[in-house]
Structures are given as C-alpha cells and as structure tokens.
Enzyme design. Structure first.
Site, PDB file in Angstrom:
ATOM      1  CD  GLU A   1      34.615   0.859   8.054  1.00 37.11           C
ATOM      2  OE1 GLU A   1      35.750  -0.422   7.944  1.00 37.11           O
ATOM      3  OE2 GLU A   1      33.626   0.576   8.130  1.00 37.11           O
TER       4      GLU A   1
ATOM      5  CG  ASP B   1      36.250  -4.731   0.832  1.00 29.64           C
ATOM      6  OD1 ASP B   1      35.998  -4.597   2.126  1.00 29.64           O
ATOM      7  OD2 ASP B   1      35.778  -5.595   0.659  1.00 29.64           O
TER       8      ASP B   1
ATOM      9  CG  ASP C   1      47.416  -6.185   3.085  1.00 27.02           C
ATOM     10  OD1 ASP C   1      48.436  -5.701   3.406  1.00 27.02           O
ATOM     11  OD2 ASP C   1      47.249  -7.237   2.675  1.00 27.02           O
TER      12      ASP C   1
ATOM     13  CG  ASP D   1      46.484  -4.532  12.514  1.00 24.36           C
ATOM     14  OD1 ASP D   1      47.523  -4.166  11.589  1.00 24.36           O
ATOM     15  OD2 ASP D   1      45.692  -5.127  13.366  1.00 24.36           O
TER      16      ASP D   1
END
Length: 218
Positions: free
Chosen positions: A46, A71, A120, A156
């Site tokens: 991920e 990350d 983002d 989204d």
C-alpha cells in the site's frame, strides 16, 4: 502535538514491524522480504499508506499475503504499526521512505499487488508530475509488479479517476479489469472487505461517491 509525534517516532525506532533509516534492515531488506516474513506468501504494497488503515485491514482479512505500508511520514505509520502489534498481526510491516526510492527496497518483478488508497489528486496542471498515477509512476509500478500482478486505485477524486483511466488506456502493459465511479453501489465493493478510511467514511456520509480501478500487468 509535538510530544505525541515524539512518542510515535520513538515507537518506530523500537518497533519490529517498522523499517526506517537507521535500522539495519533499511539497507539490507531488498530481496529478503520472504526471510523477513518467514514465508513465501504474495507481497502486497500500500503506497502512500498514511496511518495504514488499509494495510492493517488487508492484513486482517488476508492472512495468506504479506502487507507492506509505505509512507514517508513517520508519525502516520506509527499508528498503523501500533494497531498491527495490538492485533497480533505478523503479516504486515511498514517501510518509511519516499515512493521514488522503491528501487532500494524491492526487486523488479517481486510484488504481487500495489494499492493506492485516496492519494492526493494534485489537480492543477503544474502538479501532474506529482500525481501518483502519472506515466512515470505507472512505469515504476509495472517494473516491480509480477506479470499478472494487480494495480488498484481507490479515490474520492473524480478528476484523478478519469485521469488515471485515460493514462492506463494509453499505457502499454496494463489491462483494465474493472472500474466504477460509484464503488459503494457496485459489486466490486466486496474487494475491499468493508475497509474504509476515516476521511472516506466522512466523505461517503456526505453523499459523495468513491471511484475504483483495478488493472493487471500483462
């Protein structure tokens, strides 16, 4: 806030499931993930995992795969690391690094799946080079994925959804298997085991839709 971050950074230094600069594994893990997990199960990444909500959720629901949340933000991955420890999950780890340095940690053709969850969207034209589904990054993902490996995007952002579909259709080497601009009204939702991020839930509760793309490396 600063004190909480310091506690999280201290956690990362001590946690066995966090790999970051300063630890021996940071420079030696490439090519040795099977030894780290002590099995030869499929490797699932991920990227830009944030607090690791998906990494943890997938690890719970898919005990037959090894999850790595990647990350650069240490205070974020500390939260995912803690949840894994609390839940006794041994098939998940967190790598603190930038996505642009993946070649230092993963061999070509060694990854079975790559997930991008609500990255983002970087909607302005001048930000395209930072979009995690631009042609440069799609080329990088294809390099690390095995033939038949999966690339999955959940977003989204209608903009990023349409942009990514367009780039994938232009890109040689990816086969789009499924996509929808309304995941919660689609049978494809089952692919997500009911996992949703905190902000995703807020977004859906306001009536907005979630977009999803699943494709395969040829």
């Amino acid at each position: 806030m600063l004190r909480r971050k310091q506690h999280r950074f201290q956690h990362n230094r001590e946690a066995h499931n966090v790999i970051e600069r300063g630890k021996e594994l940071y420079t030696t893990i490439k090519g040795h993930w099977q030894e780290y997990f002590k099995n030869d199960n499929p490797l699932v990444l991920e990227l830009a995992c944030g607090k690791g909500e998906y990494t943890v959720g997938l690890a719970e629901n898919r005990p037959d795969v090894n999850l790595i949340g990647v990350d650069i933000k240490g205070d974020r991955i500390a939260r995912g690391s803690k949840r894994c420890i609390e839940k006794g999950l041994t098939n998940a780890a967190f790598l603190r690094t930038s996505i642009q340095y993946m070649d230092e940690f993963f061999e070509e053709g060694s990854v079975d799946e790559i997930w991008l969850i609500h990255p983002d969207p970087q909607p302005r034209d001048k930000e395209e080079k930072r979009r995690l589904t631009n042609p440069h990054f799609l080329t990088e993902y294809k390099k690390y994925l095995k033939p038949g490996g999966l690339f999955i995007l959940k977003t989204d952002s209608p903009f990023l959804y349409e942009y990514t579909l367009e780039k994938l259709k232009e890109f040689d080497g990816y086969e789009i298997l499924d996509h929808t601009n309304d995941l919660y009204q689609s049978p494809l939702l089952k692919d997500h085991f009911g996992i949703e991020t905190h902000y995703e839930k807020l977004w859906v509760d306001k009536g907005y839709t979630i977009n999803y793309i699943k494709c395969r490396v040829q």
